[in-house]
Design a protein around this motif. Structure first.
Motif, PDB file in Angstrom:
ATOM      1  N   MET A 181     -16.355  -2.966  53.820  1.00 29.76           N
ATOM      2  CA  MET A 181     -17.731  -2.558  54.079  1.00 29.76           C
ATOM      3  C   MET A 181     -18.142  -1.525  53.036  1.00 29.76           C
ATOM      4  O   MET A 181     -17.300  -0.902  52.410  1.00 29.76           O
ATOM      5  CB  MET A 181     -17.837  -1.993  55.498  1.00 29.76           C
ATOM      6  N   ARG A 182     -19.438  -1.314  52.874  1.00 30.88           N
ATOM      7  CA  ARG A 182     -19.945  -0.485  51.770  1.00 30.88           C
ATOM      8  C   ARG A 182     -19.483   0.963  51.860  1.00 30.88           C
ATOM      9  O   ARG A 182     -19.075   1.571  50.892  1.00 30.88           O
ATOM     10  CB  ARG A 182     -21.469  -0.496  51.780  1.00 30.88           C
ATOM     11  N   HIS A 183     -19.585   1.566  53.047  1.00 28.79           N
ATOM     12  CA  HIS A 183     -19.269   2.983  53.206  1.00 28.79           C
ATOM     13  C   HIS A 183     -18.169   3.112  54.251  1.00 28.79           C
ATOM     14  O   HIS A 183     -18.251   2.513  55.321  1.00 28.79           O
ATOM     15  CB  HIS A 183     -20.514   3.756  53.634  1.00 28.79           C
ATOM     16  N   VAL A 184     -17.161   3.889  53.911  1.00 29.47           N
ATOM     17  CA  VAL A 184     -15.982   3.973  54.779  1.00 29.47           C
ATOM     18  C   VAL A 184     -15.628   5.431  55.035  1.00 29.47           C
ATOM     19  O   VAL A 184     -15.713   6.275  54.138  1.00 29.47           O
ATOM     20  CB  VAL A 184     -14.772   3.258  54.129  1.00 29.47           C
ATOM     21  N   PHE A 185     -15.247   5.703  56.265  1.00 32.39           N
ATOM     22  CA  PHE A 185     -14.810   7.051  56.639  1.00 32.39           C
ATOM     23  C   PHE A 185     -13.607   6.917  57.570  1.00 32.39           C
ATOM     24  O   PHE A 185     -13.638   6.127  58.514  1.00 32.39           O
ATOM     25  CB  PHE A 185     -15.956   7.777  57.364  1.00 32.39           C
ATOM     26  N   SER A 186     -12.556   7.676  57.266  1.00 36.14           N
ATOM     27  CA  SER A 186     -11.360   7.619  58.116  1.00 36.14           C
ATOM     28  C   SER A 186     -11.068   9.001  58.670  1.00 36.14           C
ATOM     29  O   SER A 186     -11.200  10.001  57.962  1.00 36.14           O
ATOM     30  CB  SER A 186     -10.153   7.134  57.307  1.00 36.14           C
ATOM     31  N   VAL A 187     -10.656   9.035  59.913  1.00 37.16           N
ATOM     32  CA  VAL A 187     -10.413  10.328  60.561  1.00 37.16           C
ATOM     33  C   VAL A 187      -9.363  10.146  61.650  1.00 37.16           C
ATOM     34  O   VAL A 187      -9.221   9.062  62.209  1.00 37.16           O
ATOM     35  CB  VAL A 187     -11.735  10.883  61.172  1.00 37.16           C
ATOM     36  N   ARG A 188      -8.620  11.243  61.902  1.00 42.48           N
ATOM     37  CA  ARG A 188      -7.744  11.238  63.070  1.00 42.48           C
ATOM     38  C   ARG A 188      -8.257  12.267  64.068  1.00 42.48           C
ATOM     39  O   ARG A 188      -8.519  13.420  63.699  1.00 42.48           O
ATOM     40  CB  ARG A 188      -6.305  11.553  62.680  1.00 42.48           C
ATOM     41  N   ILE A 189      -8.425  11.848  65.304  1.00 45.39           N
ATOM     42  CA  ILE A 189      -8.867  12.727  66.381  1.00 45.39           C
ATOM     43  C   ILE A 189      -7.749  12.734  67.410  1.00 45.39           C
ATOM     44  O   ILE A 189      -7.470  11.693  68.022  1.00 45.39           O
ATOM     45  CB  ILE A 189     -10.180  12.224  67.010  1.00 45.39           C
ATOM     46  N   GLY A 190      -7.088  13.885  67.577  1.00 42.48           N
ATOM     47  CA  GLY A 190      -5.910  13.903  68.434  1.00 42.48           C
ATOM     48  C   GLY A 190      -4.906  12.902  67.890  1.00 42.48           C
ATOM     49  O   GLY A 190      -4.670  12.853  66.683  1.00 42.48           O
ATOM     50  N   PRO A 191      -4.321  12.061  68.742  1.00 39.07           N
ATOM     51  CA  PRO A 191      -3.328  11.095  68.252  1.00 39.07           C
ATOM     52  C   PRO A 191      -3.940   9.800  67.738  1.00 39.07           C
ATOM     53  O   PRO A 191      -3.215   8.880  67.394  1.00 39.07           O
ATOM     54  CB  PRO A 191      -2.485  10.823  69.511  1.00 39.07           C
ATOM     55  N   VAL A 192      -5.259   9.707  67.663  1.00 39.20           N
ATOM     56  CA  VAL A 192      -5.910   8.423  67.403  1.00 39.20           C
ATOM     57  C   VAL A 192      -6.578   8.393  66.030  1.00 39.20           C
ATOM     58  O   VAL A 192      -7.458   9.210  65.740  1.00 39.20           O
ATOM     59  CB  VAL A 192      -6.978   8.120  68.483  1.00 39.20           C
ATOM     60  N   GLY A 193      -6.161   7.440  65.190  1.00 36.22           N
ATOM     61  CA  GLY A 193      -6.771   7.275  63.870  1.00 36.22           C
ATOM     62  C   GLY A 193      -7.856   6.223  63.899  1.00 36.22           C
ATOM     63  O   GLY A 193      -7.692   5.163  64.501  1.00 36.22           O
ATOM     64  N   PHE A 194      -8.980   6.519  63.235  1.00 33.66           N
ATOM     65  CA  PHE A 194     -10.096   5.575  63.154  1.00 33.66           C
ATOM     66  C   PHE A 194     -10.415   5.285  61.691  1.00 33.66           C
ATOM     67  O   PHE A 194     -10.337   6.159  60.842  1.00 33.66           O
ATOM     68  CB  PHE A 194     -11.371   6.163  63.779  1.00 33.66           C
ATOM     69  N   ARG A 195     -10.825   4.042  61.432  1.00 36.13           N
ATOM     70  CA  ARG A 195     -11.426   3.676  60.155  1.00 36.13           C
ATOM     71  C   ARG A 195     -12.815   3.148  60.474  1.00 36.13           C
ATOM     72  O   ARG A 195     -12.954   2.148  61.185  1.00 36.13           O
ATOM     73  CB  ARG A 195     -10.580   2.595  59.472  1.00 36.13           C
ATOM     74  N   VAL A 196     -13.830   3.849  59.991  1.00 37.54           N
ATOM     75  CA  VAL A 196     -15.216   3.490  60.300  1.00 37.54           C
ATOM     76  C   VAL A 196     -15.867   2.914  59.051  1.00 37.54           C
ATOM     77  O   VAL A 196     -15.899   3.571  58.013  1.00 37.54           O
ATOM     78  CB  VAL A 196     -16.016   4.730  60.773  1.00 37.54           C
ATOM     79  N   GLY A 197     -16.358   1.702  59.145  1.00 38.94           N
ATOM     80  CA  GLY A 197     -17.074   1.087  58.035  1.00 38.94           C
ATOM     81  C   GLY A 197     -18.542   0.949  58.392  1.00 38.94           C
ATOM     82  O   GLY A 197     -18.884   0.710  59.544  1.00 38.94           O
ATOM     83  N   SER A 198     -19.410   1.134  57.395  1.00 37.95           N
ATOM     84  CA  SER A 198     -20.845   1.103  57.681  1.00 37.95           C
ATOM     85  C   SER A 198     -21.595   0.415  56.549  1.00 37.95           C
ATOM     86  O   SER A 198     -21.245   0.555  55.379  1.00 37.95           O
ATOM     87  CB  SER A 198     -21.351   2.539  57.860  1.00 37.95           C
ATOM     88  N   ASP A 199     -22.646  -0.312  56.912  1.00 36.72           N
ATOM     89  CA  ASP A 199     -23.542  -0.893  55.913  1.00 36.72           C
ATOM     90  C   ASP A 199     -24.420   0.174  55.261  1.00 36.72           C
ATOM     91  O   ASP A 199     -24.975  -0.049  54.205  1.00 36.72           O
ATOM     92  CB  ASP A 199     -24.465  -1.933  56.571  1.00 36.72           C
ATOM     93  N   TRP A 200     -24.576   1.322  55.921  1.00 33.37           N
ATOM     94  CA  TRP A 200     -25.473   2.366  55.426  1.00 33.37           C
ATOM     95  C   TRP A 200     -24.684   3.634  55.111  1.00 33.37           C
ATOM     96  O   TRP A 200     -23.647   3.886  55.714  1.00 33.37           O
ATOM     97  CB  TRP A 200     -26.516   2.722  56.481  1.00 33.37           C
ATOM     98  N   ARG A 201     -25.257   4.448  54.218  1.00 39.54           N
ATOM     99  CA  ARG A 201     -24.609   5.699  53.859  1.00 39.54           C
ATOM    100  C   ARG A 201     -24.747   6.731  54.984  1.00 39.54           C
ATOM    101  O   ARG A 201     -23.815   7.490  55.257  1.00 39.54           O
ATOM    102  CB  ARG A 201     -25.246   6.248  52.571  1.00 39.54           C
ATOM    103  N   ALA A 202     -25.917   6.766  55.638  1.00 37.07           N
ATOM    104  CA  ALA A 202     -26.255   7.904  56.504  1.00 37.07           C
ATOM    105  C   ALA A 202     -25.245   8.166  57.635  1.00 37.07           C
ATOM    106  O   ALA A 202     -24.793   9.311  57.783  1.00 37.07           O
ATOM    107  CB  ALA A 202     -27.663   7.724  57.068  1.00 37.07           C
ATOM    108  N   PRO A 203     -24.855   7.147  58.423  1.00 40.04           N
ATOM    109  CA  PRO A 203     -23.927   7.474  59.525  1.00 40.04           C
ATOM    110  C   PRO A 203     -22.592   8.014  59.016  1.00 40.04           C
ATOM    111  O   PRO A 203     -22.031   8.951  59.608  1.00 40.04           O
ATOM    112  CB  PRO A 203     -23.732   6.130  60.237  1.00 40.04           C
ATOM    113  N   VAL A 204     -22.124   7.453  57.906  1.00 39.53           N
ATOM    114  CA  VAL A 204     -20.842   7.900  57.354  1.00 39.53           C
ATOM    115  C   VAL A 204     -20.969   9.316  56.790  1.00 39.53           C
ATOM    116  O   VAL A 204     -20.072  10.151  56.952  1.00 39.53           O
ATOM    117  CB  VAL A 204     -20.357   6.890  56.284  1.00 39.53           C
TER     118      VAL A 204
END
Lengths: 283, 340
Positions: free
Chosen positions: A1-24
């Motif tokens: 996906m165009r814009h990607v953000f990865s983060v770990r919150i507590g024990p849980v890792g997320f990879r967030v992909g977005s078509d738009w820049r703003a949410p990321v």
């Protein structure tokens, strides 16, 4: 996906992909102090994509998707993209999580002892958790308490605290120095503004705690406290868990152990001060 | 990125050592989208893996084990409800694999309970299930009538307390389809399992999977079906060297030779299944491979044109042209009315 953000919150890792820049971009700012998933490998993938190709540009509309999805999840306008991201991340846990027993609850901790606040939307979980954090409690989370079936300990999931409507001003007044996300007005859940958990909450998010008190708060009633038996707590928590049934026998064992070991009370409160005083007196 | 890497890991788990973080993220997303994460978890069990992957796959194993237990319980519930019919309840698909303890059941996702009963028992089976707490899912009279007249199964039923669906089949293809498997043979050769349930014979179980893949559906979830075929063929052939030859001759009896040949070739192409030589259809195989592997690194379906082509084909196979036109017309008309 165009814009990607990865983060770990507590024990849980997320990879967030977005078509738009703003949410990321918003996630990147608000989760600035958080780590990335261990070894760069996420537990869950979240996708924010246009409902139709042209809806990326014209009246942009964000579909909530990921590894786990609800078939009828309503899309949100791009102005509420941050909310869409948060909802999608919560949804991954709610539908996909199998390591921990999930309780729909806010959790705060002090001196290694956790208080778990559970109730339906509007009961005041997030607000009370934020106000307790303002009084020196460690915020472990405002959405899910993660109970480890092996140890019975509660693990933190300190995502952004989702404040709604009148609670926004109350918490801003209590935490004048805290960081907040943008105000999102007129969402399906009313006005929403996110509070960024403080540095202590993020620094200690890998540290689990033993629950010493389970509270069922209810906002808007005359002050009253009532002891809740293990049986009633069990039934109410099965309804407050998104994955109790899916965990099968492990879920049953974890849940019965939790209600046996954690004294519970129902707390009706007319205003936040009364609730805070009652909780601190118990804790 | 496509589902190719997932196929490689399933067929040759040792290749997991070479994956980087980006490849793991993609494979996990794709395996979840294809409902193959539990299967992958069993295949990679015991290998040295990055800690986060190990945690994800350990959870997937727990989840698959619970799914297996619930599926078997649902089979017991159906068998009890149908006990008065005095005919064996023949389990189909995933529930049959786990009930028989086959490799194909290892970690497999199981959704609905699928069973086969003789056509002349259908009305009694329906009444018995309704009596035992199952209810209709579809309330639409056209869909209901369509199922009853033209489909190879009853309209789906759901249990009002356990929230689980059951599909009651009387054969394995719609009567309107191009080929006609013989349900009497399926039932006559079914193999009894424990507790009053049965499953199709080793040949028929693969023929059913192949028909489902290439003579009926639009290949959604096809990778999972193809993996079933790989596991089943390997396990049955290991038990009995004559199995592949018997499979081919049995397929002819069910007018399913083409579907079975296609399934075997594609299983060999994607999962290295050892198979006897099959007639070649390079164009079809290339298209099917494109469709089966059409996923990006986020688990999203790709190749919309290929998907659409297989969707159209599935309807084309299922009913003669005039009937198809009428069916699509009613569906479209209803959709526009609902939207308006």
């Amino acid at each position: 996906m165009r814009h990607v953000f990865s983060v770990r919150i507590g024990p849980v890792g997320f990879r967030v992909g977005s078509d738009w820049r703003a949410p990321v971009a918003a996630l990147r700012t608000l989760y600035a102090g958080y780590p990335t998933p261990d070894d760069g490998i996420a537990d869950y993938n979240v996708r924010l994509s246009a409902t139709r190709p042209w809806r990326r540009f014209i009246r942009p509309s964000v579909a909530i998707a990921g590894d786990y999805m609800l078939p009828d999840a309503a899309p949100l306008p791009l102005a509420h993209g941050l909310l869409a991201a948060e909802m999608a991340m919560n949804l991954q846990l709610a539908l996909g999580e199998r390591r921990f027993l999930l309780l729909h609850a806010a959790t705060v901790e002090r001196g290694g002892e956790a208080i778990v606040l559970t109730g339906e939307s509007g009961a005041g979980k997030s607000t009370l958790a934020a106000l307790l954090a303002a009084r020196g409690w460690r915020l472990m989370g405002d959405e899910f308490a993660l109970v480890d079936p092996e140890t019975g300990l509660v693990h933190a999931f300190p995502r952004l605290v989702s404040l709604k409507n009148a609670a926004i001003a109350v918490v801003r007044a209590a935490l004048p120095a805290a960081r907040f996300g943008p105000l999102m007005a007129g969402t399906p859940k009313g006005d929403i503004r996110h509070l960024v958990p403080d540095d202590t909450a993020v620094a200690a998010m890998q540290v689990p705690a033993r629950a010493v008190r389970l509270v069922f708060p209810r906002f808007g009633f005359a002050a009253e406290r009532r002891t809740v038996g293990a049986g009633e707590a069990f039934v109410r928590l099965t309804q407050a868990s998104t994955n109790y049934v899916a965990l099968g026998e492990r879920g049953f064992a974890a849940m019965t152990r939790f209600v046996r070991e954690t004294p519970a009370m129902a707390l009706d409160y007319p205003d936040a001060d009364a609730a805070i005083a009652a909780i601190e007196a118990e804790g | 990125m496509s589902a190719r890497l997932l196929c490689r890991l399933l067929a040759a788990p040792g290749e997991a050592r070479a994956l980087d973080a980006a490849q793991w993220n993609a494979v996990i997303a794709i395996a979840r989208a294809e409902l193959l994460i539990g299967t992958l978890a069993f295949r990679l069990r015991g290998l040295p893996l990055p800690a986060p992957v190990e945690a994800i796959l350990a959870a997937a194993i727990l989840s698959a084990e619970e799914g297996r237990r619930q599926a078997l319980w649902e089979a017991v519930m159906a068998r009890r409800a149908l006990a008065a019919l005095d005919c064996p309840v023949i389990l189909l698909k995933g529930t049959a694999f786990v009930a028989a303890g086959l490799d194909a059941g290892q970690g497999r996702h199981i959704g609905d309970l699928d069973i086969l009963v003789p056509a002349d028992m259908l009305a009694r089976a329906e009444a018995a299930l309704l009596d035992a707490g199952w209810e209709w899912v579809k309330s639409d009279p056209y869909d209901d009538a369509y199922y009853r007249r033209w489909m190879h199964e009853l309209p789906p039923l759901i249990h009002r307390e356990r929230d689980r669906m059951i599909d009651v089949h009387h054969t394995i293809l719609p009567p309107t389809a191009r080929s006609t498997p013989d349900p009497a043979k399926l039932i006559a050769d079914a193999v009894p399992l424990a507790d009053g349930v049965a499953m199709l014979s080793p040949e028929d179980v693969v023929i059913h999977a192949a028909i489902h893949l290439f003579a009926d559906g639009d290949l959604s979830g096809g990778l999972r079906n193809l993996w079933d075929i790989d596991r089943l063929v390997r396990e049955f052939a290991a038990r009995d060297a004559d199995y592949p030859a018997r499979l081919v001759s049995r397929a002819a009896e069910h007018q399913a030779s083409r579907a079975v040949a296609r399934a075997l070739r594609l299983a060999a192409a994607l999962f290295d299944t050892p198979i006897p030589p099959q007639p070649a259809e390079p164009l079809f195989d290339a298209a099917a491979r494109r469709r089966l592997l059409a996923r990006d690194g986020w688990g999203r379906g790709t190749r919309p044109a290929t998907r659409l082509a297989f969707y159209v084909r599935s309807h084309w196979l299922r009913m003669p042209p005039a009937m198809l036109a009428r069916h699509l017309w009613i569906k479209m008309w209803r959709r526009s009315r609902h939207a308006g």
